[in-house]
Design an enzyme around this catalytic site. Structure first.
Site, PDB file in Angstrom:
ATOM      1  N   ASP A   8       3.359  77.895  51.529  1.00 52.05           N
ATOM      2  CA  ASP A   8       2.946  79.275  51.808  1.00 52.05           C
ATOM      3  C   ASP A   8       1.765  79.018  52.960  1.00 52.05           C
ATOM      4  OD1 ASP A   8       0.643  78.713  50.691  1.00 52.05           O
ATOM      5  OD2 ASP A   8       0.756  80.377  49.138  1.00 52.05           O
ATOM      6  N   CYS A  65       1.247  75.362  48.097  1.00 51.78           N
ATOM      7  CA  CYS A  65       0.593  76.575  48.393  1.00 51.78           C
ATOM      8  C   CYS A  65      -1.041  76.103  48.264  1.00 51.78           C
ATOM      9  CB  CYS A  65       0.880  77.411  47.340  1.00 51.78           C
ATOM     10  SG  CYS A  65       0.651  77.144  45.871  1.00 51.78           S
ATOM     11  N   THR A  67      -3.019  75.940  45.912  1.00 55.94           N
ATOM     12  CA  THR A  67      -3.208  74.928  44.416  1.00 55.94           C
ATOM     13  C   THR A  67      -1.945  73.993  44.179  1.00 55.94           C
ATOM     14  OG1 THR A  67      -2.418  76.748  43.152  1.00 55.94           O
ATOM     15  CG2 THR A  67      -4.884  76.808  43.643  1.00 55.94           C
ATOM     16  N   GLY A  70       0.919  78.156  41.993  1.00 59.02           N
ATOM     17  CA  GLY A  70       1.945  79.427  41.840  1.00 59.02           C
ATOM     18  C   GLY A  70       3.358  78.931  42.430  1.00 59.02           C
ATOM     19  N   HIS A  98       8.365  59.613  34.198  1.00 54.94           N
ATOM     20  CA  HIS A  98       8.323  60.178  32.638  1.00 54.94           C
ATOM     21  C   HIS A  98       9.198  61.749  32.923  1.00 54.94           C
ATOM     22  CE1 HIS A  98       4.708  58.253  30.727  1.00 54.94           C
ATOM     23  NE2 HIS A  98       5.369  57.487  31.487  1.00 54.94           N
ATOM     24  N   HIS A 133      12.063  59.268  27.375  1.00 57.86           N
ATOM     25  CA  HIS A 133      11.836  60.322  28.126  1.00 57.86           C
ATOM     26  C   HIS A 133      13.053  61.281  28.426  1.00 57.86           C
ATOM     27  CE1 HIS A 133       7.982  58.453  28.882  1.00 57.86           C
ATOM     28  NE2 HIS A 133       8.532  57.396  29.408  1.00 57.86           N
TER      29      HIS A 133
HETATM   30  C1  RB5 Z   1      -2.628  82.153  48.206  1.00 48.80           C
HETATM   31  O1  RB5 Z   1      -3.694  82.672  48.556  1.00 48.80           O
HETATM   32  C2  RB5 Z   1      -2.923  81.421  46.981  1.00 48.80           C
HETATM   33  O2  RB5 Z   1      -3.063  82.357  45.934  1.00 48.80           O
HETATM   34  C3  RB5 Z   1      -1.523  80.567  46.862  1.00 48.80           C
HETATM   35  O3  RB5 Z   1      -1.603  79.818  48.113  1.00 48.80           O
HETATM   36  C4  RB5 Z   1      -1.493  79.556  45.616  1.00 48.80           C
HETATM   37  O4  RB5 Z   1      -2.649  79.066  45.361  1.00 48.80           O
HETATM   38  C5  RB5 Z   1      -1.075  80.294  44.524  1.00 48.80           C
HETATM   39  O5  RB5 Z   1      -0.912  79.259  43.395  1.00 48.80           O
END
Ligand code: RB5
Length: 151
Positions: A8, A65, A67, A70, A98, A133
């Site tokens: 994203d 994304c 983090t 998501g 693993h 595993h």
């Molecule tokens: C988008 O702002 C953000 O929520 C997405 O990139 C991600 O970090 C979601 O887990």
């Protein structure tokens, strides 16, 4: 080796370096976007990558994304997908060895492009250990099956 890759807007910052790394390794890929910084919904980008890995059209997938969380959660809704978000070398190695992770998740707001390339390199070059595993992965598959028979 063929990789399906997508991100994203929050993960886009990592993609050029990872694609350059894949090119340098002679690894082919299908890039499902996004390729602009316009805000998009990460589940839409998890789907084509998870489908390609599930069907065997791709050997592995890479999802990014903000983090890495998501987009990885979304991919893990597909049977047979073991998507793992990592931000350090130990976990990149462990999830290959693993968990036999078939999709790697990375966060563009968590790791640098250089670090992301290093994590991809470790994950691609670490063999799955099997043995004890595999029993655990078989139990994950059993959970998938039990959820189907519930409906
Ligand atoms: C988008 O702002 C953000 O929520 C997405 O990139 C991600 O970090 C979601 O887990």
């Amino acid at each position: 080796m063929h990789i399906a890759i997508a991100c994203d807007h929050g993960g886009l910052v990592l993609k050029p370096a990872i694609l350059a790394y894949l090119d340098s390794q002679g690894i082919t890929y299908t890039d499902y976007g996004t390729n602009t910084t316009d805000s998009v919904d990460y589940p839409d980008y998890a789907v084509p990558v998870a489908k390609d890995v599930q069907s065997g059209a791709a050997d592995r997938g890479i999802l990014m994304c903000g983090t890495g969380i998501g987009i990885t959660i979304a991919a893990n809704k597909f049977d047979g997908i073991r998507a793992a978000v990592v931000s350090d070398e130990f976990c990149a190695k462990a999830t290959a060895e693993h968990n036999n992770a078939n999709i790697l998740g990375l966060g563009g707001r968590v790791v640098s492009p250089e670090k992301a390339v290093k994590l991809v390199d470790i994950w691609l070059h670490t063999a799955y250990a099997g043995g004890r595993h595999q029993n655990r992965l078989d139990k994950i598959t059993a959970i998938e099956q039990s959820q189907k028979s519930r409906n």
